[in-house]
Structures are given as C-alpha cells and as structure tokens.
Scaffold this active site. Sequence first.
Site, PDB file in Angstrom:
ATOM      1  CG  HIS A 177      -9.898  -5.339   1.436  1.00 20.21           C
ATOM      2  ND1 HIS A 177     -10.204  -6.421   2.247  1.00 20.21           N
ATOM      3  CD2 HIS A 177      -8.563  -5.184   1.521  1.00 20.21           C
ATOM      4  CE1 HIS A 177      -9.077  -6.890   2.791  1.00 20.21           C
ATOM      5  NE2 HIS A 177      -8.071  -6.167   2.359  1.00 20.21           N
ATOM      6  CD  GLU A 191      -4.788  -7.662   2.015  1.00 20.48           C
ATOM      7  OE1 GLU A 191      -5.560  -6.856   2.553  1.00 20.48           O
ATOM      8  OE2 GLU A 191      -3.541  -7.535   2.054  1.00 20.48           O
ATOM      9  CG  ASN A 197      -1.007  -6.873  -1.125  1.00 20.91           C
ATOM     10  OD1 ASN A 197      -1.690  -7.485  -1.951  1.00 20.91           O
ATOM     11  ND2 ASN A 197      -1.424  -6.656   0.116  1.00 20.91           N
ATOM     12  CD  GLU A 214      -2.865  -1.251   2.366  1.00 21.95           C
ATOM     13  OE1 GLU A 214      -2.705  -0.464   3.313  1.00 21.95           O
ATOM     14  OE2 GLU A 214      -3.795  -2.078   2.325  1.00 21.95           O
ATOM     15  CG  ASP A 266     -12.827  -8.419   2.950  1.00 20.44           C
ATOM     16  OD1 ASP A 266     -12.743  -7.466   2.156  1.00 20.44           O
ATOM     17  OD2 ASP A 266     -12.320  -8.388   4.098  1.00 20.44           O
TER      18      ASP A 266
HETATM   19  C1  XIL Z   1      -5.494  -5.938   8.655  1.00 19.36           C
HETATM   20  C2  XIL Z   1      -5.694  -7.074   9.640  1.00 19.36           C
HETATM   21  O1  XIL Z   1      -6.615  -7.990   9.114  1.00 19.36           O
HETATM   22  C3  XIL Z   1      -6.204  -6.516  10.956  1.00 19.36           C
HETATM   23  O2  XIL Z   1      -6.290  -7.544  11.923  1.00 19.36           O
HETATM   24  C4  XIL Z   1      -5.262  -5.430  11.443  1.00 19.36           C
HETATM   25  O3  XIL Z   1      -5.793  -4.843  12.612  1.00 19.36           O
HETATM   26  C5  XIL Z   1      -5.082  -4.353  10.377  1.00 19.36           C
HETATM   27  O4  XIL Z   1      -4.616  -4.961   9.187  1.00 19.36           O
HETATM   28  N1  XIL Z   1      -4.601  -4.380   3.881  1.00 19.36           N
HETATM   29  C6  XIL Z   1      -3.583  -5.223   4.233  1.00 19.36           C
HETATM   30  C7  XIL Z   1      -3.700  -6.068   5.450  1.00 19.36           C
HETATM   31  O5  XIL Z   1      -2.618  -5.364   3.471  1.00 19.36           O
HETATM   32  O6  XIL Z   1      -2.467  -6.252   6.085  1.00 19.36           O
HETATM   33  C8  XIL Z   1      -4.698  -5.499   6.428  1.00 19.36           C
HETATM   34  O7  XIL Z   1      -4.886  -6.437   7.481  1.00 19.36           O
HETATM   35  C9  XIL Z   1      -5.999  -5.173   5.735  1.00 19.36           C
HETATM   36  C10 XIL Z   1      -5.779  -4.136   4.660  1.00 19.36           C
END
Ligand code: XIL
Length: 349
Positions: free
Chosen positions: A230, A260, A194, A149, A262
């Site tokens: 996401h 990731e 990522n 990020e 969801d």
């Molecule tokens: C999130 C975790 O799932 C949480 O438990 C933590 O509090 C914050 O980070 N992008 C990412 C992940 O690359 O590492 C993040 O994970 C979600 C957003």
Amino acid sequence: MKETSTRLRPRQDTSSPYLNTAAKAKGKLWFGSATDTTTAETSDVSYMTIFNNSNIFGQTTPANTMKWEFTEPTQNNFTLSAGNETIALAKASGKLVRCHNLVWSSELPSWVTGGNWTNATLLAAMENHITTLIQGYGSSCYSWDVVNEALNSDGSFTSNVFLTNIGEAYVPLAYKYATAAVTATGADIKLFYNDYSIEALSTKNTAAVNLVKTIKSYGANIDGVGFESHFSTSYYPTTTQQEQAMASVAAEGVNIHVTELDVACSSVPCSTADLATQATAYYDTISACMGTTACTGMTVWDFDDKYSWIQPSSNGGEGNPDLYYSNYTRHPAYTAVYEAIEGQSCSVC
Ligand code: XIL
C-alpha cells in the site's frame, strides 16, 4: 434515440494490453485484483465486465468476505456463504483465489475481542476457526493468509487479543493448526504471512523474516510472505529496494506475493505530476516482482477508484489509488504495469 443508446453503452476499458495474459506469459502465476462482494461492486455491470475479463485479472482475493467477523460472527456458528460468493465469481472467470485471512487484529467479532479468555480457551477458538475455514473452503483456496499484520514497525508484536492471551506463540501455533488442516484436506494449499511496510529492508522486514524462521522451528509449514504494497505518491520503495526486501524473504526458501498493491495520489483528482509518480510506483513494484523468481503473483487491492478502500474523506484527502478511474477508464499506471511486466521502459512515468 441514438444519443441515448450511446450514453447507456458501458464505457469500461477492456482493450489490450492484458496484464494477466502478459504476466503468465512471463512465468508468473497471475496478475489479479481483490474484490468485495460486501459493496455494490458485484451488481455494477461495468465493474464486473472488467473483473470478469480473465486476460486482465487471473486471480482474486476477497477484500472482506472471509474475515473472522463474516465467517464466524458468533462462536462456532460458521457462515461461509459470503466467501463462497467470492469463490463462485472467481471460478466463473477462471481465477485463482488467495484466501484472506484467518487471524488478524481487525474485523473481529465482539465475542473474540471482548471474550473472557485464558490461553487455552483462545487457542482452542483460534484452532477451531482456522481448521473450519481451511477445511470448509478446501481446494478453492490457492493459498491462505494465515496471520495478517502481526508486527509493528519496530519489529515488536502488534497488540491484540491473541497476543494478550496467548503471547507471541499465537503466530507459529496458528501455522501449526493451519498445516494440520491443510494436510487433512489433502489439497496443496499454500500458507502465507501477510503484512505492510516490509517492502524495503527495515527492522520490520527483518522481523518478518524471523517470523518465518520461528514458524518453521515449530515444525509448521509456511510457503510465503505477502507484501501488501500500500503505497502513495509521497512514499514508495524503488525497484532495487523492493528486490532487496524480496531477496531477504526468498533467502528463507519461501515465495513472495505482491498482495494488496495500490498507490494513493496526494489529493484528488490526481494531478498530472501525481499520475506520473503513481505510474512509477506501480512500475517499480511490478518490476521488482518480475525481477524476483520467488515472487510468483501480483495483486492490486481492487482496481477501480470508485470502490477503493482509500477514499479521500477518510484518508486526509489522499485517494484515487487504483488502475482504473471511477468511470472505468484507465490511469496511466495501467500502461506502466504492462510495461514493467514486459520489461520495457516506462513511457508514462
Ligand atoms: C480492508 C478492506 O479493503 C476494507 O474494505 C475494510 O474496511 C478494511 O480492510 N490490509 C489488509 C486488508 O490485509 O485486509 C485490508 O482490507 C487493507 C489493509
């Protein structure tokens, strides 16, 4: 007595169809799920019964345990044990591990965020962190998200301690250090960038492509880009949009992982309409990966609403984004994912 034992029996759904088995049969490396040993998940028998089913999940990503605050809480004092727990869980059920992540603006210990750095001292600390983790976890990592990020939606670099003290070069330099560390292990560990909001063509998608070019121009290695994915029932790119975004990355000769995934419902419990929209968003995303040769693996950001990082209380009421409800039964989206893998039309969208 009978009733009691029925109630005690775990009700987790591990029946077919099987997502990892299906994805591998279609030539992908995995269908996987993140997991988080910093929560109660790993002592939850029903959760673990699903997680450990390698027909459902063939890969995992530690949601937290390999992040900087866990692995180097004070300078040069490395604690790889929590990450090793995740690796042990993965190995016990034959899963590959996407190791996550080496350089990010969040979940940093205060010695990094509050340090009195010069360009040279922060580069040295970053190199030490990258080198120690890559060599420490070694071939247990299929891949590493080296930088996470780094970009804003307008394509500029996200403000963080690395940008402030090192400048934009911190990104390609991180890959240079990672490349050297991988070479020293002798293992074939893939290096990824990522990020989120790069899953459709956009200024940020172009910036991510440019970052891949910059990393290569430093003589460093990069094997792929992680599309976090996401989404929510109010926003998700269509299959075509996601295929276009994947194609723009693949044109650089690198792979894509959906890292990731969801899809949050607008309120909880999800309405019937939201469940269908959620299934559509999952279906469209998995269809895009299935339709893209360079997209080699697909991972959800945990699979059970109980442990999702998106809880309604801290997300404006949005929630229940995962493939399983808190009681370990499945959302319709589970069926949608299977149908997308199989190239069938969606019966639940
Ligand atoms: C999130 C975790 O799932 C949480 O438990 C933590 O509090 C914050 O980070 N992008 C990412 C992940 O690359 O590492 C993040 O994970 C979600 C957003």
